[in-house]
Design a protein around this motif. Structure first.
Motif, PDB file in Angstrom:
ATOM      1  N   ILE A   1       0.908  -0.961  -0.159  1.00 15.94           N
ATOM      2  CA  ILE A   1       0.090   0.136  -0.184  1.00 15.94           C
ATOM      3  C   ILE A   1       0.867   1.082  -0.283  1.00 15.94           C
ATOM      4  O   ILE A   1       2.274   0.922  -0.099  1.00 15.94           O
ATOM      5  CB  ILE A   1      -1.044  -0.143   1.394  1.00 15.94           C
ATOM      6  CG1 ILE A   1      -0.203   0.267   2.626  1.00 15.94           C
ATOM      7  CG2 ILE A   1      -1.894  -1.023   1.347  1.00 15.94           C
ATOM      8  CD1 ILE A   1      -0.966  -0.185   3.373  1.00 15.94           C
ATOM      9  N   ALA A   2       0.264   2.450  -0.649  1.00 13.95           N
ATOM     10  CA  ALA A   2       0.925   3.587  -0.134  1.00 13.95           C
ATOM     11  C   ALA A   2       0.259   4.891  -0.006  1.00 13.95           C
ATOM     12  O   ALA A   2      -1.049   4.526  -0.199  1.00 13.95           O
ATOM     13  CB  ALA A   2       1.055   3.647  -1.879  1.00 13.95           C
ATOM     14  N   THR A   3       0.433   5.642   0.803  1.00 14.84           N
ATOM     15  CA  THR A   3      -0.110   7.027   1.401  1.00 14.84           C
ATOM     16  C   THR A   3       0.675   8.647   1.032  1.00 14.84           C
ATOM     17  O   THR A   3       1.917   8.404   0.694  1.00 14.84           O
ATOM     18  CB  THR A   3      -0.598   6.535   2.907  1.00 14.84           C
ATOM     19  OG1 THR A   3       0.858   6.849   3.494  1.00 14.84           O
ATOM     20  CG2 THR A   3      -1.203   5.500   3.346  1.00 14.84           C
ATOM     21  N   GLY A   4      -0.073   9.599   1.395  1.00 13.66           N
ATOM     22  CA  GLY A   4       0.648  10.585   1.151  1.00 13.66           C
ATOM     23  C   GLY A   4       0.885  11.145   2.484  1.00 13.66           C
ATOM     24  O   GLY A   4       0.854  12.156   2.521  1.00 13.66           O
ATOM     25  N   HIS A   5       1.322  10.011   3.608  1.00 18.25           N
ATOM     26  CA  HIS A   5       1.920  10.513   4.624  1.00 18.25           C
ATOM     27  C   HIS A   5       3.099  10.779   4.584  1.00 18.25           C
ATOM     28  O   HIS A   5       3.622  10.332   3.529  1.00 18.25           O
ATOM     29  CB  HIS A   5       2.084   9.682   5.640  1.00 18.25           C
ATOM     30  CG  HIS A   5       0.376   9.261   6.277  1.00 18.25           C
ATOM     31  ND1 HIS A   5      -0.531   8.127   6.273  1.00 18.25           N
ATOM     32  CD2 HIS A   5      -0.267   9.961   7.453  1.00 18.25           C
ATOM     33  CE1 HIS A   5      -1.082   8.172   6.701  1.00 18.25           C
ATOM     34  NE2 HIS A   5      -1.610   8.589   7.366  1.00 18.25           N
TER      35      HIS A   5
ATOM     36  N   LEU B   1       4.290   2.188   1.030  1.00 18.33           N
ATOM     37  CA  LEU B   1       5.893   3.297   0.127  1.00 18.33           C
ATOM     38  C   LEU B   1       4.585   4.726   1.145  1.00 18.33           C
ATOM     39  O   LEU B   1       3.344   4.682   1.018  1.00 18.33           O
ATOM     40  CB  LEU B   1       5.157   3.335  -0.847  1.00 18.33           C
ATOM     41  CG  LEU B   1       5.863   1.357  -1.503  1.00 18.33           C
ATOM     42  CD1 LEU B   1       4.955   1.979  -2.896  1.00 18.33           C
ATOM     43  CD2 LEU B   1       7.386   1.476  -1.004  1.00 18.33           C
ATOM     44  N   PHE B   2       5.814   5.736   1.173  1.00 16.21           N
ATOM     45  CA  PHE B   2       5.621   7.337   1.397  1.00 16.21           C
ATOM     46  C   PHE B   2       6.357   8.010   0.573  1.00 16.21           C
ATOM     47  O   PHE B   2       7.629   8.235   1.140  1.00 16.21           O
ATOM     48  CB  PHE B   2       6.110   7.208   3.180  1.00 16.21           C
ATOM     49  CG  PHE B   2       5.719   6.763   4.644  1.00 16.21           C
ATOM     50  CD1 PHE B   2       3.496   6.630   4.218  1.00 16.21           C
ATOM     51  CD2 PHE B   2       6.178   5.831   5.236  1.00 16.21           C
ATOM     52  CE1 PHE B   2       3.121   6.227   5.468  1.00 16.21           C
ATOM     53  CE2 PHE B   2       5.335   5.516   6.397  1.00 16.21           C
ATOM     54  CZ  PHE B   2       4.175   5.682   6.279  1.00 16.21           C
ATOM     55  N   PRO B   3       5.393   8.017  -0.859  1.00 15.80           N
ATOM     56  CA  PRO B   3       6.626   8.740  -2.037  1.00 15.80           C
ATOM     57  C   PRO B   3       6.928  10.378  -1.414  1.00 15.80           C
ATOM     58  O   PRO B   3       7.079  10.646  -2.002  1.00 15.80           O
ATOM     59  CB  PRO B   3       5.339   8.502  -2.796  1.00 15.80           C
ATOM     60  CG  PRO B   3       4.707   7.007  -2.710  1.00 15.80           C
ATOM     61  CD  PRO B   3       4.464   7.011  -1.234  1.00 15.80           C
ATOM     62  N   ILE B   4       5.923  10.598  -1.021  1.00 18.28           N
ATOM     63  CA  ILE B   4       6.106  11.570  -0.784  1.00 18.28           C
ATOM     64  C   ILE B   4       7.363  12.255   0.276  1.00 18.28           C
ATOM     65  O   ILE B   4       7.497  13.770   0.279  1.00 18.28           O
ATOM     66  CB  ILE B   4       5.062  12.540  -1.006  1.00 18.28           C
ATOM     67  CG1 ILE B   4       4.152  12.328   0.934  1.00 18.28           C
ATOM     68  CG2 ILE B   4       3.983  12.898  -1.931  1.00 18.28           C
ATOM     69  CD1 ILE B   4       2.894  13.950   0.586  1.00 18.28           C
ATOM     70  N   GLY B   5       7.633  11.356   1.149  1.00 21.55           N
ATOM     71  CA  GLY B   5       8.415  11.736   2.313  1.00 21.55           C
ATOM     72  C   GLY B   5       9.977  12.099   2.170  1.00 21.55           C
ATOM     73  O   GLY B   5      10.193  13.150   3.212  1.00 21.55           O
TER      74      GLY B   5
END
Length: 369
Positions: free
Chosen positions: A122-126, A165-169
């Motif tokens: 899964i991935a989120t915008g956190h 996955l946290f792509p914007i971290g």
């Protein structure tokens, strides 16, 4: 063995952060799909924004050309988060539902749902990061310190971290909005959601009153003097200034009043004057329900830094795990308004080690509390 249908299922909320998270994963060549989670049913107040957010999420997925899925998690949210939220308020504590929502819904129920739909992760915008070292997954602060959300993610364990996955971290918020604008997302300037997700912009006191009947009682100074009447002790939290409706009090200095204690059994709210009232100061706290991102605590006794509320600067402390599993945390200097029900979260430099729920402190009790 059948290969998974998707490399990652992205939790699309209808906001800019999850939109850019999905875009970045697509640019990396991953097979992705979006899933919109509805955690609260429309209660007729007109404040539920779920349908508006759903339309924005559909538009994002449409622009990316990825499958869109939707799932109503309201039942799971009620039993896994909201019932606990109400119980804590009835006990006079100040809960943090975002921590429980992340652990129980966004990184457990959502993960189960994503796997059932054929996603590997899964991935989120956190705003957070995950790094693996020697088979162990570490939760790291986001590059944008002002947006870092590890405080609310501290209860995630190894399974969740290994699957997320946290792509914007690695990005500052300004760059996230810029990427969204360049990509043509209509949500690039959408206002960030704030507060508790299911409340929206409505008055918190009115909302809570739907579930916990108001029980007015006396507001007293720390010496026992009656000063006014409160609307219900569960409406207030330690250190709060607003909503007391206390004007000038004869014989008292012209200074603001702050909540310094709650006697739930006696239905009394205690207040004192001064932002740094001694009744709000504590150097030691007790906490329970500890969770550590690595699975186990670093040691039975360890030194680190900690926060007792979101956005608070890190404070040096020493942590001891007691025989009953509870924690004793001693800070190098006194902390203000450490509040039962909130979380104390531990850090080692950029790594979030975990946290626990605050039960009590050594702040002096006002009057008969």
């Amino acid at each position: 063995m059948t290969s998974p249908a998707f490399d990652a299922m992205v939790g699309v909320s209808g906001g800019v952060d999850s939109a850019v998270a999905a875009l970045l994963l697509q640019r990396r060549g991953l097979r992705i799909a979006g899933l919109f989670m509805q955690n609260w049913d429309d209660d007729g107040s007109g404040e539920c924004r779920a349908e508006d957010d759903r339309r924005d999420a559909v538009a994002v997925c449409g622009r990316l050309g990825i499958p869109f899925h939707s799932r109503n998690f309201a039942s799971e949210y009620w039993t896994g988060v909201f019932e606990h939220f109400l119980a804590e308020h009835r006990a006079g504590r100040t809960p943090n539902p975002d921590v429980l929502c992340n652990r129980e819904i966004k990184f457990r129920t959502f993960l189960d749902e994503a796997r059932a739909r054929g996603a590997q992760r899964i991935a989120t915008g956190h705003y957070a990061r995950v790094a693996e070292r020697d088979g162990r997954f570490r939760l790291l602060r986001a590059v944008d310190a002002a947006k870092d959300q590890t405080y609310f993610l501290h209860a995630l364990g190894q399974e969740a971290l290994a699957s997320t996955l946290f792509p914007i971290g690695e990005l500052p918020k300004a760059r996230v909005r810029e990427i969204a604008r360049e990509a043509g997302f209509s949500v690039h300037a959408k206002k960030d959601s704030t507060g508790i997700c299911f409340i929206g912009e409505r008055d918190f006191r009115d909302f809570l009153g739907q579930y916990i009947p108001a029980r007015p009682g006396p507001i007293r100074a720390v010496d026992g003097q009656n000063l006014g009447e409160h609307a219900g002790v569960f409406h207030y939290t330690l250190g709060q200034r607003e909503g007391l409706n206390l004007g000038g009090v004869r014989g008292r200095p012209q200074a603001p009043w702050f909540v310094v204690g709650k006697d739930v059994t006696g239905n009394v709210l205690y207040v004192d004057q001064g932002h740094d009232s001694p009744y709000l100061q504590s150097s030691t706290l007790r906490a329970s329900q500890a969770t550590f991102t690595g699975g186990d605590a670093p040691a039975a006794r360890f030194s680190c830094t900690a926060k007792t509320r979101y956005r608070q600067p890190d404070e040096p402390c020493r942590v001891e795990i007691l025989d009953d599993g509870t924690l004793e945390v001693r800070f190098d200097r006194a902390q203000r308004a450490v509040t039962p029900g909130q979380s104390v979260v531990f850090y080692d430099s950029e790594e979030c080690l975990g946290g626990a729920v605050i039960d009590a402190t050594d702040a002096p009790p006002p009057c008969a509390v």
